[in-house]
Design a protein around this motif. Structure first.
Motif, short mmCIF file in Angstrom:
data_model
loop_
_atom_site.label_atom_id
_atom_site.label_comp_id
_atom_site.label_asym_id
_atom_site.label_seq_id
_atom_site.Cartn_x
_atom_site.Cartn_y
_atom_site.Cartn_z
N GLY A 66 -5.85 -8.93 7.98
CA GLY A 66 -5.18 -9.55 6.83
C GLY A 66 -6.09 -9.62 5.62
N THR A 67 -7.35 -9.94 5.85
CA THR A 67 -8.32 -9.97 4.74
C THR A 67 -8.54 -8.57 4.18
OG1 THR A 67 -9.40 -11.87 5.77
CG2 THR A 67 -10.65 -10.69 4.08
N ALA A 68 -8.60 -7.58 5.07
CA ALA A 68 -8.76 -6.19 4.61
C ALA A 68 -7.57 -5.75 3.76
CB ALA A 68 -8.92 -5.26 5.81
N LEU A 69 -6.37 -6.17 4.15
CA LEU A 69 -5.17 -5.83 3.37
C LEU A 69 -5.26 -6.43 1.97
CD1 LEU A 69 -2.32 -4.67 3.05
CD2 LEU A 69 -1.45 -6.79 4.09
N TYR A 70 -5.70 -7.66 1.89
CA TYR A 70 -5.88 -8.31 0.57
C TYR A 70 -6.84 -7.49 -0.29
CZ TYR A 70 -8.07 -11.49 -2.78
OH TYR A 70 -8.61 -12.04 -3.91
N LEU A 71 -7.98 -7.11 0.27
CA LEU A 71 -8.99 -6.40 -0.51
C LEU A 71 -8.55 -4.97 -0.84
CD1 LEU A 71 -12.23 -7.62 1.29
CD2 LEU A 71 -11.41 -8.28 -0.98
N LEU A 109 0.82 -1.22 0.00
CA LEU A 109 0.00 0.00 0.00
C LEU A 109 0.86 1.27 0.00
CD1 LEU A 109 -2.76 -1.02 2.60
CD2 LEU A 109 -2.78 -1.32 0.11
N GLU A 110 2.02 1.19 -0.54
CA GLU A 110 2.92 2.34 -0.54
C GLU A 110 2.30 3.53 -1.27
OE1 GLU A 110 7.69 3.16 -1.17
OE2 GLU A 110 6.75 1.43 -2.11
N ASN A 111 2.41 4.72 -0.64
CA ASN A 111 1.89 5.98 -1.18
C ASN A 111 0.37 6.02 -1.29
OD1 ASN A 111 4.55 7.00 -1.55
ND2 ASN A 111 4.69 5.89 -3.49
N GLN A 112 -0.32 5.16 -0.55
CA GLN A 112 -1.77 5.17 -0.51
C GLN A 112 -2.26 5.89 0.74
OE1 GLN A 112 -3.77 2.82 -3.01
NE2 GLN A 112 -1.93 3.68 -3.89
N VAL A 125 -2.12 5.69 16.78
CA VAL A 125 -1.24 6.51 15.94
C VAL A 125 0.20 6.42 16.43
CG1 VAL A 125 -0.67 8.88 15.27
CG2 VAL A 125 -3.05 8.08 15.18
N GLN A 126 0.39 6.52 17.73
CA GLN A 126 1.74 6.47 18.29
C GLN A 126 2.41 5.12 18.01
OE1 GLN A 126 2.07 6.72 22.62
NE2 GLN A 126 3.89 7.97 22.42
N GLU A 127 1.64 4.04 18.14
CA GLU A 127 2.20 2.71 17.86
C GLU A 127 2.62 2.59 16.40
OE1 GLU A 127 0.93 -2.01 18.14
OE2 GLU A 127 -0.22 -0.51 19.27
N ILE A 128 1.80 3.12 15.50
CA ILE A 128 2.13 3.10 14.08
C ILE A 128 3.40 3.90 13.80
CG2 ILE A 128 1.38 3.96 11.81
CD1 ILE A 128 -1.49 3.15 12.62
N GLN A 129 3.47 5.07 14.38
CA GLN A 129 4.63 5.94 14.15
C GLN A 129 5.91 5.34 14.72
OE1 GLN A 129 3.18 9.64 15.79
NE2 GLN A 129 2.27 10.28 13.84
N SER A 157 1.75 -0.67 8.15
CA SER A 157 2.95 -1.50 8.01
C SER A 157 3.26 -1.81 6.56
CB SER A 157 2.79 -2.80 8.80
OG SER A 157 1.89 -3.69 8.16
N GLU A 158 2.24 -1.66 5.69
CA GLU A 158 2.42 -1.89 4.26
C GLU A 158 2.55 -0.59 3.48
OE1 GLU A 158 2.97 -4.58 2.58
OE2 GLU A 158 2.74 -6.03 4.22
N GLY A 159 2.82 0.51 4.18
CA GLY A 159 3.17 1.76 3.51
C GLY A 159 2.08 2.80 3.38
N ALA A 160 0.86 2.50 3.82
CA ALA A 160 -0.22 3.48 3.71
C ALA A 160 -0.09 4.57 4.76
CB ALA A 160 -1.57 2.80 3.85
#
Length: 255
Positions: free
Chosen positions: A228-233, A3-6, A47-51, A27-30
């Motif tokens: 994981g299913t959401a990432l696929y879709l 999901l880079e640059n999304q 947000v803090q955990e993601i950052q 984690s996949e770039g979004a």
């Protein structure tokens, strides 16, 4: 990264399934917009955990049942991020999955149906209507909506909740047909009882054990399974997949 640059908006993302989806997308770039209703502290923690993990995220408060609040949120997204690629309608009107306290059919007031319709269908409608101009501009938008395995397999007949989620499924499929020519894919995920979440905390051990016995995997769904299913879709892995409903319940329901 898938999901880079999304730019992805996940509603109801301060906890549970929404938080898991937000973290997985990041984690996949979004760049993830963590929408929340009231719990700013929990949204900030996501947000803090993601950052801390090197991802990008911001928290935005909005009641997705309020059209004006959604429009304001979308204006903020346009002003700050210039576009939107992915919408995950995950926000849930509070519901307690406790079969011992549920309304029976003859005692179910219409108001309860209306409450769940607003939380499931109206909320998704508000977000989608506000997001459509941005998604159409990309010619590659993705909308993911959360229904329930109970629509197909009403193991416990939560009448108001199941009826609203069934309506959301119909709305999603009609939307997929209408938006396909604009490159927008619309799909749904139907989780089984997902534990631990706030909603499933009221489900007793006896019910959980019954579901475990009936499932193929002999374990309950956890939020990361749904993520994981959401990432696929949301990714190019599901190109040309639209109008579908993927059940995530350990084989309790088999399509």
């Amino acid at each position: 990264m898938l999901l880079e640059n999304q730019v992805a908006l996940v509603t109801g993302a301060s906890r549970g399934i929404g938080a898991a989806i937000a973290k997985r997308f990041a984690s996949e770039g979004a760049l993830v917009i963590v929408n929340f209703l009231k719990n700013q502290e929990k949204a900030a923690a996501v947000v803090q955990e993601i950052q801390k993990a090197g991802g990008q995220a911001v928290a935005l408060a909005a009641d997705v049942c309020d059209e004006q609040a959604v429009q304001k949120m979308m204006t903020t997204i346009v002003d700050n991020f210039a576009g939107l690629d992915i919408v995950v309608n995950n926000a849930l009107r509070h519901y307690s999955f406790n079969p011992k306290t549920r309304h029976q059919a003859e005692s179910m007031p219409w108001h309860d149906y209306q409450e769940q319709f607003e939380g499931a269908v109206k909320a998704a409608y508000n977000v989608n209507q506000a997001a459509l101009p941005l998604l159409k501009a990309n010619q590659d938008g993705r909308i993911i909506q959360m229904t329930s395995n109970l629509v197909q397999q009403p193991t416990v007949p939560y009448h108001d909740y199941i009826t609203a989620k069934a309506a959301l499924l119909g709305y999603s499929r009609a939307l997929a047909k209408d938006l396909g020519p604009f490159g927008i894919r619309v799909n749904t995920i139907a989780p089984g009882l997902t534990y631990p979440t706030d909603s499933s905390s009221a489900t007793g051990n006896d019910v959980r054990e019954q579901l475990l016995a009936l499932s193929a995997t002999k374990r309950l769904t956890v939020p990361d399974d749904v993520a994981g299913t959401a990432l696929y879709l949301a990714s190019s892995l599901s190109n040309n997949v639209t109008g579908q409903c993927i059940t995530v319940d350990g084989g309790l329901t088999m399509n």
